[in-house]
Design an enzyme around this catalytic site. Structure first.
Site, PDB file in Angstrom:
ATOM      1  N   HIS A 139       1.106  -1.493   0.064  1.00 50.78           N
ATOM      2  CA  HIS A 139      -0.127   0.172   0.156  1.00 50.78           C
ATOM      3  C   HIS A 139       0.941   1.285   0.476  1.00 50.78           C
ATOM      4  CE1 HIS A 139      -2.404  -3.005   2.047  1.00 50.78           C
ATOM      5  NE2 HIS A 139      -3.352  -2.472   2.067  1.00 50.78           N
ATOM      6  N   SER A 188       6.514   5.248   2.976  1.00 49.94           N
ATOM      7  CA  SER A 188       7.462   4.222   3.619  1.00 49.94           C
ATOM      8  C   SER A 188       8.414   3.809   1.979  1.00 49.94           C
ATOM      9  CB  SER A 188       6.237   2.979   3.360  1.00 49.94           C
ATOM     10  OG  SER A 188       5.365   2.908   2.751  1.00 49.94           O
ATOM     11  N   GLU A 202       0.520   0.441  -5.377  1.00 51.12           N
ATOM     12  CA  GLU A 202      -0.607   1.082  -5.206  1.00 51.12           C
ATOM     13  C   GLU A 202      -1.546   1.852  -5.613  1.00 51.12           C
ATOM     14  OE1 GLU A 202      -3.084   3.780  -3.325  1.00 51.12           O
ATOM     15  OE2 GLU A 202      -1.125   3.441  -2.522  1.00 51.12           O
ATOM     16  N   ASP A 223      -4.360  -4.232  -6.654  1.00 49.68           N
ATOM     17  CA  ASP A 223      -5.116  -4.577  -5.488  1.00 49.68           C
ATOM     18  C   ASP A 223      -4.025  -5.010  -4.613  1.00 49.68           C
ATOM     19  OD1 ASP A 223      -7.233  -5.585  -3.079  1.00 49.68           O
ATOM     20  OD2 ASP A 223      -6.027  -6.608  -3.437  1.00 49.68           O
ATOM     21  N   ALA A 224      -3.679  -4.895  -3.205  1.00 49.34           N
ATOM     22  CA  ALA A 224      -2.940  -5.330  -2.489  1.00 49.34           C
ATOM     23  C   ALA A 224      -2.452  -6.679  -2.352  1.00 49.34           C
ATOM     24  CB  ALA A 224      -2.705  -4.711  -1.273  1.00 49.34           C
ATOM     25  N   ASP A 237       0.465  -2.164   4.567  1.00 45.73           N
ATOM     26  CA  ASP A 237       0.075  -0.443   5.864  1.00 45.73           C
ATOM     27  C   ASP A 237      -1.415   0.219   5.300  1.00 45.73           C
ATOM     28  OD1 ASP A 237      -0.407   1.434   6.826  1.00 45.73           O
ATOM     29  OD2 ASP A 237       1.471   2.101   5.186  1.00 45.73           O
TER      30      ASP A 237
END
Length: 279
Positions: free
Chosen positions: A41, A99, A117, A142-143, A163
């Site tokens: 994320h 991050s 992302e 999608d993460a 995250d």
């Protein structure tokens, strides 16, 4: 929780999360073999603290604003603070590394960063941030699909950061399921799962779900700055770290109280404990 990160960039939750992230990567750097960091994320990479959204909340003033340009409250915070300073070479705090930028600052020539992302506008910003950087791969999915698609990494060493923005009511459950799936694909990787501490029963249910996966060696790290007597604000945040580097728990038990003392608070404190021991 409605969460566009620019409103919260550099706040106490970011400081704790990114300080621990920098320490983990610093441990990975101790061995010459290459490693991979997967940020599921990723956001936009870096944040302008002079922007209107950041100035609207001023949350960074109680976070990185209390540390920037001052001696580190603890030596273990130095890798994180050095990365922030490198983004602000004139000595004025304007840019805050998310991050992805933090991880990128700590990579060596042989290491690799994969950032993902889902938000279309943020993905475009992230692509521009790392355009032309051969060590960074920017993905748009999608993460939890990104975890399946990228694990195990070819380097066989590294860190996965999960995250989420916590905009979905089932985010805690998705994190636990996503970890279980990812761990089956890559059981030796280091995983860091960030969570907000707002309603403690929700955190307990999440931790129980992670325990029930059967995964071993899970460290629980929390920093709270308010008493947990209200559900209307963020009282703190935590990380569950699977396969933490050797002696990371000892370092954090020493570092986090110093960090807590350096940040404004109405209570709370630091907690480092094993959610699930190695054996």
């Amino acid at each position: 929780m409605n969460y566009r990160h620019i409103f919260h960039a550099g706040n106490p939750a970011d400081v704790m999360k990114h300080a621990v992230l920098a320490l983990i990567i610093d441990h990975l750097r101790a061995k010459p073999a290459p490693f991979c960091v997967l940020d599921a994320h990723a956001g936009i990479g870096r944040y302008d603290l002079d922007s209107e959204p950041a100035r609207k909340t001023l949350e960074f003033k109680d976070g990185i604003g209390r540390l920037f340009g001052r001696p580190a409250p603890h030596p273990a915070l130095q890798p994180y603070l050095d990365a922030v300073a490198a983004l602000n070479p004139d000595g004025d705090l304007r840019w805050y590394p998310g991050s992805p930028r933090l991880a990128r600052a700590l990579l060596r020539d042989q290491d690799r960063l994969v950032v993902n992302e889902l938000h279309p506008d943020d993905w475009q910003t992230l692509k521009a941030e790392f355009a032309g950087d051969r060590r960074v791969s920017v993905q748009h999915t999608d993460a939890y699909h990104a975890l399946k698609a990228n694990l195990p990494p070819r380097e066989k060493r590294g860190l996965v950061l999960v995250d989420p923005p916590f905009e979905q009511p089932d985010e805690f459950a998705r994190m636990a399921e996503g970890l279980a799936t990812a761990h089956k694909r890559w059981p030796t990787g280091v995983y860091a799962l960030w969570y907000p501490i707002k309603e403690r029963p929700a955190v307990w249910r999440f931790q129980e779900a992670v325990e029930n996966t059967g995964i071993r060696k899970i460290l629980m790290v929390e920093l709270t700055w308010h008493p947990e007597d209200t559900h209307t604000r963020l009282n703190g945040s935590g990380l569950l770290i699977v396969n933490p580097p050797w002696k990371l728990d000892e370092t954090l038990r020493d570092m986090l109280p110093a960090l807590h003392a350096a940040l404004p608070s109405t209570g709370g404190g630091a907690k480092v404990d094993w959610l699930v021991p190695e054996a």
